[in-house]
Design a protein around this motif. Structure first.
Motif, PDB file in Angstrom:
ATOM      1  N   VAL A   1       0.819  -1.203   0.000  1.00  0.00           N
ATOM      2  CA  VAL A   1       0.000   0.000   0.000  1.00  0.00           C
ATOM      3  C   VAL A   1       0.857   1.259   0.000  1.00  0.00           C
ATOM      4  O   VAL A   1       0.328   2.347  -0.119  1.00  0.00           O
ATOM      5  N   GLY A   2       2.153   1.072   0.160  1.00  0.00           N
ATOM      6  CA  GLY A   2       3.063   2.199   0.024  1.00  0.00           C
ATOM      7  C   GLY A   2       2.827   3.339   0.982  1.00  0.00           C
ATOM      8  O   GLY A   2       3.027   4.496   0.629  1.00  0.00           O
ATOM      9  N   GLY A   3       2.374   3.050   2.190  1.00  0.00           N
ATOM     10  CA  GLY A   3       2.173   4.107   3.176  1.00  0.00           C
ATOM     11  C   GLY A   3       0.867   4.871   3.002  1.00  0.00           C
ATOM     12  O   GLY A   3       0.605   5.811   3.741  1.00  0.00           O
ATOM     13  N   ALA A   4       0.048   4.470   2.036  1.00  0.00           N
ATOM     14  CA  ALA A   4      -1.222   5.161   1.803  1.00  0.00           C
ATOM     15  C   ALA A   4      -2.242   4.777   2.872  1.00  0.00           C
ATOM     16  O   ALA A   4      -2.118   3.752   3.540  1.00  0.00           O
ATOM     17  N   MET A   5      -3.250   5.572   2.994  1.00  0.00           N
ATOM     18  CA  MET A   5      -4.344   5.316   3.918  1.00  0.00           C
ATOM     19  C   MET A   5      -5.113   4.082   3.444  1.00  0.00           C
ATOM     20  O   MET A   5      -5.359   3.921   2.255  1.00  0.00           O
ATOM     21  N   VAL A   6      -5.472   3.221   4.373  1.00  0.00           N
ATOM     22  CA  VAL A   6      -6.279   2.029   4.088  1.00  0.00           C
ATOM     23  C   VAL A   6      -7.557   2.131   4.905  1.00  0.00           C
ATOM     24  O   VAL A   6      -7.530   2.465   6.082  1.00  0.00           O
ATOM     25  N   ARG A   7      -8.673   1.839   4.253  1.00  0.00           N
ATOM     26  CA  ARG A   7      -9.988   1.887   4.903  1.00  0.00           C
ATOM     27  C   ARG A   7     -10.590   0.492   4.846  1.00  0.00           C
ATOM     28  O   ARG A   7     -10.669  -0.125   3.781  1.00  0.00           O
ATOM     29  N   CYS A   8     -11.003  -0.038   5.992  1.00  0.00           N
ATOM     30  CA  CYS A   8     -11.597  -1.372   6.058  1.00  0.00           C
ATOM     31  C   CYS A   8     -13.046  -1.270   6.522  1.00  0.00           C
ATOM     32  O   CYS A   8     -13.349  -0.511   7.439  1.00  0.00           O
ATOM     33  N   GLU A   9     -13.905  -2.045   5.858  1.00  0.00           N
ATOM     34  CA  GLU A   9     -15.320  -2.066   6.201  1.00  0.00           C
ATOM     35  C   GLU A   9     -15.685  -3.463   6.693  1.00  0.00           C
ATOM     36  O   GLU A   9     -15.464  -4.445   5.986  1.00  0.00           O
ATOM     37  N   LYS A  10     -16.228  -3.532   7.885  1.00  0.00           N
ATOM     38  CA  LYS A  10     -16.637  -4.807   8.469  1.00  0.00           C
ATOM     39  C   LYS A  10     -17.786  -5.397   7.660  1.00  0.00           C
ATOM     40  O   LYS A  10     -18.754  -4.716   7.344  1.00  0.00           O
ATOM     41  N   ARG A  11     -17.649  -6.683   7.307  1.00  0.00           N
ATOM     42  CA  ARG A  11     -18.701  -7.401   6.583  1.00  0.00           C
ATOM     43  C   ARG A  11     -19.419  -8.406   7.476  1.00  0.00           C
ATOM     44  O   ARG A  11     -20.594  -8.652   7.311  1.00  0.00           O
ATOM     45  N   ASP A  12     -18.676  -9.021   8.393  1.00  0.00           N
ATOM     46  CA  ASP A  12     -19.237 -10.132   9.158  1.00  0.00           C
ATOM     47  C   ASP A  12     -18.298 -10.447  10.316  1.00  0.00           C
ATOM     48  O   ASP A  12     -17.239  -9.841  10.460  1.00  0.00           O
ATOM     49  N   VAL A  13     -18.677 -11.438  11.116  1.00  0.00           N
ATOM     50  CA  VAL A  13     -17.828 -12.010  12.150  1.00  0.00           C
ATOM     51  C   VAL A  13     -17.869 -13.513  11.924  1.00  0.00           C
ATOM     52  O   VAL A  13     -18.951 -14.092  11.766  1.00  0.00           O
ATOM     53  N   ASP A  14     -16.694 -14.163  11.864  1.00  0.00           N
ATOM     54  CA  ASP A  14     -16.672 -15.601  11.583  1.00  0.00           C
ATOM     55  C   ASP A  14     -16.978 -16.416  12.831  1.00  0.00           C
ATOM     56  O   ASP A  14     -17.192 -15.874  13.921  1.00  0.00           O
ATOM     57  N   GLN A  15     -16.991 -17.732  12.677  1.00  0.00           N
ATOM     58  CA  GLN A  15     -17.357 -18.632  13.777  1.00  0.00           C
ATOM     59  C   GLN A  15     -16.393 -18.569  14.948  1.00  0.00           C
ATOM     60  O   GLN A  15     -16.706 -19.023  16.039  1.00  0.00           O
ATOM     61  N   TYR A  16     -15.205 -17.996  14.737  1.00  0.00           N
ATOM     62  CA  TYR A  16     -14.215 -17.872  15.805  1.00  0.00           C
ATOM     63  C   TYR A  16     -14.203 -16.482  16.431  1.00  0.00           C
ATOM     64  O   TYR A  16     -13.342 -16.155  17.229  1.00  0.00           O
ATOM     65  N   GLY A  17     -15.155 -15.651  16.010  1.00  0.00           N
ATOM     66  CA  GLY A  17     -15.253 -14.307  16.560  1.00  0.00           C
ATOM     67  C   GLY A  17     -14.349 -13.292  15.888  1.00  0.00           C
ATOM     68  O   GLY A  17     -14.202 -12.170  16.376  1.00  0.00           O
ATOM     69  N   ARG A  18     -13.746 -13.666  14.740  1.00  0.00           N
ATOM     70  CA  ARG A  18     -12.870 -12.744  14.024  1.00  0.00           C
ATOM     71  C   ARG A  18     -13.676 -11.903  13.044  1.00  0.00           C
ATOM     72  O   ARG A  18     -14.585 -12.410  12.390  1.00  0.00           O
ATOM     73  N   MET A  19     -13.316 -10.634  12.958  1.00  0.00           N
ATOM     74  CA  MET A  19     -13.988  -9.756  12.016  1.00  0.00           C
ATOM     75  C   MET A  19     -13.571 -10.107  10.592  1.00  0.00           C
ATOM     76  O   MET A  19     -12.400 -10.342  10.317  1.00  0.00           O
ATOM     77  N   VAL A  20     -14.557 -10.132   9.699  1.00  0.00           N
ATOM     78  CA  VAL A  20     -14.315 -10.293   8.271  1.00  0.00           C
ATOM     79  C   VAL A  20     -14.566  -8.922   7.659  1.00  0.00           C
ATOM     80  O   VAL A  20     -15.634  -8.333   7.851  1.00  0.00           O
ATOM     81  N   ALA A  21     -13.566  -8.397   6.940  1.00  0.00           N
ATOM     82  CA  ALA A  21     -13.671  -7.046   6.402  1.00  0.00           C
ATOM     83  C   ALA A  21     -13.136  -6.998   4.980  1.00  0.00           C
ATOM     84  O   ALA A  21     -12.392  -7.876   4.547  1.00  0.00           O
ATOM     85  N   VAL A  22     -13.519  -5.960   4.275  1.00  0.00           N
ATOM     86  CA  VAL A  22     -12.965  -5.652   2.958  1.00  0.00           C
ATOM     87  C   VAL A  22     -12.192  -4.356   3.127  1.00  0.00           C
ATOM     88  O   VAL A  22     -12.726  -3.370   3.640  1.00  0.00           O
ATOM     89  N   CYS A  23     -10.932  -4.381   2.709  1.00  0.00           N
ATOM     90  CA  CYS A  23     -10.065  -3.213   2.879  1.00  0.00           C
ATOM     91  C   CYS A  23      -9.717  -2.614   1.528  1.00  0.00           C
ATOM     92  O   CYS A  23      -9.424  -3.341   0.572  1.00  0.00           O
ATOM     93  N   HIS A  24      -9.733  -1.292   1.477  1.00  0.00           N
ATOM     94  CA  HIS A  24      -9.439  -0.563   0.249  1.00  0.00           C
ATOM     95  C   HIS A  24      -8.284   0.396   0.465  1.00  0.00           C
ATOM     96  O   HIS A  24      -8.205   1.050   1.507  1.00  0.00           O
ATOM     97  N   GLY A  25      -7.416   0.460  -0.514  1.00  0.00           N
ATOM     98  CA  GLY A  25      -6.340   1.450  -0.555  1.00  0.00           C
ATOM     99  C   GLY A  25      -6.525   2.307  -1.790  1.00  0.00           C
ATOM    100  O   GLY A  25      -7.572   2.246  -2.439  1.00  0.00           O
TER     101      GLY A  25
END
Length: 85
Positions: A1-25
């Motif tokens: 990403v070369g030091g650029a800002m990254v924005r992540c949007e939460k989509r879901d939470v998996d069976q282990y309690g981890r956030m599933v997200a889509v990240c954009h640069g």
């Protein structure tokens, strides 16, 4: 990403309690870029996201598709069954 800002949007939470997200640069969806480059695979068991990108990478022999490899889910299954380490 070369030091650029990254924005992540939460989509879901998996069976282990981890956030599933889509990240954009600045170049767009970071996961799509990894799959397009053959550095990641689409996880079809849970989503149809990135299937087109993976198909294109496979057809062009990009990244991992330039050789042979075990899919992550097959590798984990073989390890759980006591396969080679």
């Amino acid at each position: 990403v070369g030091g650029a800002m990254v924005r992540c949007e939460k989509r879901d939470v998996d069976q282990y309690g981890r956030m599933v997200a889509v990240c954009h640069g600045r170049e767009g969806d970071l996961a799509a870029r990894l799959v397009e480059d053959g550095q990641a695979v689409a996880y079809r068991q849970f989503s149809h996201d990135y299937v087109d990108e993976e198909t294109d990478a496979r057809e062009r022999g990009r990244g991992a598709w330039g050789g042979r490899f075990d899919s992550p889910w097959d590798w984990r299954r073989s390890r759980a069954a006591g396969g080679p380490r």
